[in-house]
Design an enzyme around this catalytic site. Sequence first.
Site, PDB file in Angstrom:
ATOM      1  N   ALA A 153      -7.528  -1.118   0.597  1.00 57.25           N
ATOM      2  CA  ALA A 153      -8.207  -1.017  -0.694  1.00 57.25           C
ATOM      3  C   ALA A 153      -8.871  -2.345  -1.074  1.00 57.25           C
ATOM      4  CB  ALA A 153      -7.200  -0.606  -1.783  1.00 57.25           C
ATOM      5  N   SER A 171       5.482  11.951  -5.045  1.00 58.82           N
ATOM      6  CA  SER A 171       4.033  11.980  -5.256  1.00 58.82           C
ATOM      7  C   SER A 171       3.436  12.820  -4.139  1.00 58.82           C
ATOM      8  CB  SER A 171       3.497  10.547  -5.225  1.00 58.82           C
ATOM      9  OG  SER A 171       2.096  10.555  -5.150  1.00 58.82           O
ATOM     10  N   GLN A 204       2.083  -6.183  -3.099  1.00 55.90           N
ATOM     11  CA  GLN A 204       2.496  -6.223  -1.691  1.00 55.90           C
ATOM     12  C   GLN A 204       3.773  -5.382  -1.513  1.00 55.90           C
ATOM     13  OE1 GLN A 204       1.564  -9.650  -3.091  1.00 55.90           O
ATOM     14  NE2 GLN A 204      -0.374  -8.689  -2.654  1.00 55.90           N
ATOM     15  N   ASP A 225       0.818  -1.228   0.000  1.00 55.35           N
ATOM     16  CA  ASP A 225       0.000   0.000   0.000  1.00 55.35           C
ATOM     17  C   ASP A 225       0.849   1.275   0.000  1.00 55.35           C
ATOM     18  OD1 ASP A 225      -2.178  -1.711   0.134  1.00 55.35           O
ATOM     19  OD2 ASP A 225      -2.205  -1.671   2.326  1.00 55.35           O
ATOM     20  N   GLU A 226       1.997   1.212  -0.641  1.00 57.55           N
ATOM     21  CA  GLU A 226       2.893   2.379  -0.686  1.00 57.55           C
ATOM     22  C   GLU A 226       2.451   3.388  -1.739  1.00 57.55           C
ATOM     23  OE1 GLU A 226       3.875  -0.767  -1.166  1.00 57.55           O
ATOM     24  OE2 GLU A 226       5.381  -1.324   0.336  1.00 57.55           O
ATOM     25  N   LYS A 233       1.851   1.984  -5.170  1.00 52.09           N
ATOM     26  CA  LYS A 233       2.387   1.378  -6.408  1.00 52.09           C
ATOM     27  C   LYS A 233       1.467   1.641  -7.592  1.00 52.09           C
ATOM     28  CE  LYS A 233       2.395  -2.618  -4.296  1.00 52.09           C
ATOM     29  NZ  LYS A 233       2.123  -2.197  -2.915  1.00 52.09           N
ATOM     30  N   LYS A 257       2.932  10.230  -0.480  1.00 57.20           N
ATOM     31  CA  LYS A 257       2.086  10.567   0.669  1.00 57.20           C
ATOM     32  C   LYS A 257       2.710  11.459   1.739  1.00 57.20           C
ATOM     33  CE  LYS A 257      -1.529   7.939   1.422  1.00 57.20           C
ATOM     34  NZ  LYS A 257      -2.511   6.846   1.600  1.00 57.20           N
ATOM     35  N   ARG A 315     -10.051  -2.841   5.871  1.00 60.97           N
ATOM     36  CA  ARG A 315      -9.576  -2.843   7.255  1.00 60.97           C
ATOM     37  C   ARG A 315      -8.756  -1.578   7.545  1.00 60.97           C
ATOM     38  NH1 ARG A 315      -6.338  -8.424   7.633  1.00 60.97           N
ATOM     39  NH2 ARG A 315      -5.762  -7.785   5.540  1.00 60.97           N
TER      40      ARG A 315
HETATM   41  P1  GDP Z   1      -0.706   0.175  -3.566  1.00 54.58           P
HETATM   42  O1  GDP Z   1      -1.268  -1.093  -3.049  1.00 54.58           O
HETATM   43  O2  GDP Z   1       0.764   0.286  -3.319  1.00 54.58           O
HETATM   44  O3  GDP Z   1      -1.051   0.442  -4.994  1.00 54.58           O
HETATM   45  O4  GDP Z   1      -1.362   1.346  -2.689  1.00 54.58           O
HETATM   46  P2  GDP Z   1      -2.927   1.483  -2.311  1.00 54.58           P
HETATM   47  O5  GDP Z   1      -3.652   1.921  -3.525  1.00 54.58           O
HETATM   48  O6  GDP Z   1      -3.414   0.288  -1.612  1.00 54.58           O
HETATM   49  O7  GDP Z   1      -2.850   2.621  -1.228  1.00 54.58           O
HETATM   50  C1  GDP Z   1      -2.314   3.881  -1.490  1.00 54.58           C
HETATM   51  C2  GDP Z   1      -3.394   4.938  -1.241  1.00 54.58           C
HETATM   52  O8  GDP Z   1      -2.795   6.221  -1.204  1.00 54.58           O
HETATM   53  C3  GDP Z   1      -4.428   5.008  -2.341  1.00 54.58           C
HETATM   54  O9  GDP Z   1      -5.644   5.408  -1.779  1.00 54.58           O
HETATM   55  C4  GDP Z   1      -3.883   6.089  -3.268  1.00 54.58           C
HETATM   56  O10 GDP Z   1      -4.900   6.736  -4.007  1.00 54.58           O
HETATM   57  C5  GDP Z   1      -3.281   7.030  -2.286  1.00 54.58           C
HETATM   58  N1  GDP Z   1      -2.078   7.765  -2.732  1.00 54.58           N
HETATM   59  C6  GDP Z   1      -1.096   7.364  -3.570  1.00 54.58           C
HETATM   60  N2  GDP Z   1      -0.132   8.294  -3.635  1.00 54.58           N
HETATM   61  C7  GDP Z   1      -0.513   9.307  -2.823  1.00 54.58           C
HETATM   62  C8  GDP Z   1       0.095  10.558  -2.430  1.00 54.58           C
HETATM   63  O11 GDP Z   1       1.196  10.905  -2.840  1.00 54.58           O
HETATM   64  N3  GDP Z   1      -0.620  11.336  -1.551  1.00 54.58           N
HETATM   65  C9  GDP Z   1      -1.829  10.962  -1.060  1.00 54.58           C
HETATM   66  N4  GDP Z   1      -2.427  11.784  -0.209  1.00 54.58           N
HETATM   67  N5  GDP Z   1      -2.410   9.797  -1.412  1.00 54.58           N
HETATM   68  C10 GDP Z   1      -1.758   8.978  -2.261  1.00 54.58           C
HETATM   69  P1  IMO Z   2      -0.863  -4.288  -2.151  1.00 59.33           P
HETATM   70  O1  IMO Z   2      -0.365  -4.875  -3.457  1.00 59.33           O
HETATM   71  C1  IMO Z   2      -0.938  -4.620   2.189  1.00 59.33           C
HETATM   72  C2  IMO Z   2      -0.961  -8.654   3.865  1.00 59.33           C
HETATM   73  C3  IMO Z   2      -2.211  -9.120   4.589  1.00 59.33           C
HETATM   74  C4  IMO Z   2      -1.601 -10.077   5.597  1.00 59.33           C
HETATM   75  C5  IMO Z   2      -0.478 -10.729   4.816  1.00 59.33           C
HETATM   76  C6  IMO Z   2      -0.846 -12.061   4.179  1.00 59.33           C
HETATM   77  O2  IMO Z   2      -2.151  -3.594  -2.231  1.00 59.33           O
HETATM   78  O3  IMO Z   2       0.228  -3.499  -1.509  1.00 59.33           O
HETATM   79  P2  IMO Z   2      -2.422 -12.845   2.186  1.00 59.33           P
HETATM   80  O4  IMO Z   2      -3.798 -12.421   1.789  1.00 59.33           O
HETATM   81  O5  IMO Z   2      -1.389 -12.576   1.152  1.00 59.33           O
HETATM   82  O6  IMO Z   2      -2.389 -14.232   2.707  1.00 59.33           O
HETATM   83  O7  IMO Z   2      -2.062 -11.919   3.458  1.00 59.33           O
HETATM   84  O8  IMO Z   2      -0.125  -9.802   3.785  1.00 59.33           O
HETATM   85  N1  IMO Z   2      -1.187  -8.182   2.480  1.00 59.33           N
HETATM   86  C7  IMO Z   2      -1.124  -6.905   2.118  1.00 59.33           C
HETATM   87  N2  IMO Z   2      -0.959  -5.790   2.861  1.00 59.33           N
HETATM   88  N3  IMO Z   2      -1.049  -4.533   0.842  1.00 59.33           N
HETATM   89  C8  IMO Z   2      -1.175  -5.644   0.080  1.00 59.33           C
HETATM   90  O9  IMO Z   2      -1.141  -5.614  -1.257  1.00 59.33           O
HETATM   91  C9  IMO Z   2      -1.274  -6.901   0.719  1.00 59.33           C
HETATM   92  N4  IMO Z   2      -1.447  -8.173   0.295  1.00 59.33           N
HETATM   93  C10 IMO Z   2      -1.369  -8.943   1.375  1.00 59.33           C
HETATM   94  O10 IMO Z   2      -2.867  -8.044   5.199  1.00 59.33           O
HETATM   95  O11 IMO Z   2      -1.027  -9.353   6.657  1.00 59.33           O
HETATM   96 MG    MG Z   3      -2.833  -1.728  -1.814  1.00 60.63          MG
END
Ligand code: GDP
Ligand code: IMO
Ligand code: MG
Length: 423
Positions: free
Chosen positions: A299, A411, A224, A13-14, A16, A331, A303
Amino acid sequence: MKIDILLGLQWGDEGKGKVVDVLTSKYDVIARFQGGPNAGHSLEFNGIRHVLHIIPSGIFHKEKMNIIGNGVVIDPIIFEEEIDALIAMGLNPTENLQISKKAHLIMPTHKLLDAAYEAKKGKSKIGSTLKGIGPTYTDKTARTGLRICDLESPNFEEKYQNLINQHKEILDQYHFDYSEVLPELDKKWKAALSTVRKFKFIDSEYEIYDYLQEEKTILAEGAQGTLLDLEFGAYPFVTSSNTIAAGAFTGLGLDPHYAGKVIGIVKAYCTRVGSGPFPTELFDQTGEQLRAQGNEFGATTGRPRRCGWLDLVALKYALMINGVTDIALTKADVMDNFDSINICTAYKVNGELTSRMPTASDAVIEPVYTTLPGWKEDISKCKTYDELPQVFKDYIAFIEKETNTKVSIVSVGPDRDATIFRD
Ligand code: GDP
Ligand code: IMO
Ligand code: MG
């Protein structure tokens, strides 16, 4: 011609999805190399947020090819939902999305097994997304799994049923009652296969090799994050695939000689969903503030994400393992109103100062912080590096000096346009 790799350097959730979407204009092909619907990759443009789980984040660029690699695991039901959403937007994904014949299928019983295993673990549960990831990769390594290419086999139904029966035996041992849910799931799963079958099944290793001979540029998209890697995360609180750069080679069938840049996505603070060590986790008002201002809710599962300060011990570990050439920092705008910002620069483990990650997942870690001043300005509207406040530039310089890695992308918001390139 090179293949660049983009991946998360923390616990997922960085950001990506956002960064891949922005970078897609620079590449011909976007290829996802591991994970499955446990991922939730969000991206935003024209004021609308999109969340992808299995489909690569380059899909919104119609002229770019997207590949789901052999390292990915696919749930046809979730895949169909994603495809339907794209079609509803006026896209035609059958034209720019291909699937590796070697990718494994998540079956309905894999999801039930995930639930049964987690329930059995009780307090020591991993906090899985319950999408069937672990059981599917388990079948893959046990050499019993079902692959995309099996959809073309005349024995598909028999293979499927045999595996379902094996899974039922395990579920019975776990006293997991599947009698009500399985028939419905099974029906939905089989119906969703018609959507999967509309796509071109490929040998991604040949396809990618051919693209490279044609001088095409490729971006490999990870899911991940490094600290959830099966080998190098805090086992067992990890996912079941290789989330690190090496995973791109096995997950797509790449020749390592073609490796180009490794772009590591780093959130300016840390988050984690599910269980497991998180040395810089905050349980106070600041943690709440990060969650609220950063909208830190999963997302995929919704949670609330655990939140804490940036951890340079963990980050340096991730940079080392992945051979990161460029950091994309996301972020930081979430901390625009913070008076001061902590960054963890070392750990104390059993009273001893260390800059290394402990292997034991139950090690008691005390983070050692350096405090930097907050920039106290809205950076989300800045379009160039020069426009950013000096205090924020000093904060970036601190990260670069500590990590010896360039922050090439900053970003400053979820939208495509809220992105600053330094070159
Ligand atoms: P991913 O799994 O690495 O693709 O990340 P996620 O989409 O799960 O979570 C990142 C969240 O931060 C999403 O809601 C994005 O829309 C949001 N986001 C991404 N880059 C930025 C940023 O630079 N600033 C802010 N405020 N939100 C961001
Ligand atoms: P993105 O690509 C954050 C975490 C789960 C759990 C562990 C194992 O959006 O960054 P799993 O379902 O793989 O058996 O869960 O890994 N987890 C993630 N956490 N972002 C993800 O993907 C994740 N995919 C799995 O919360 O702790
Ligand atoms: Mg994510």
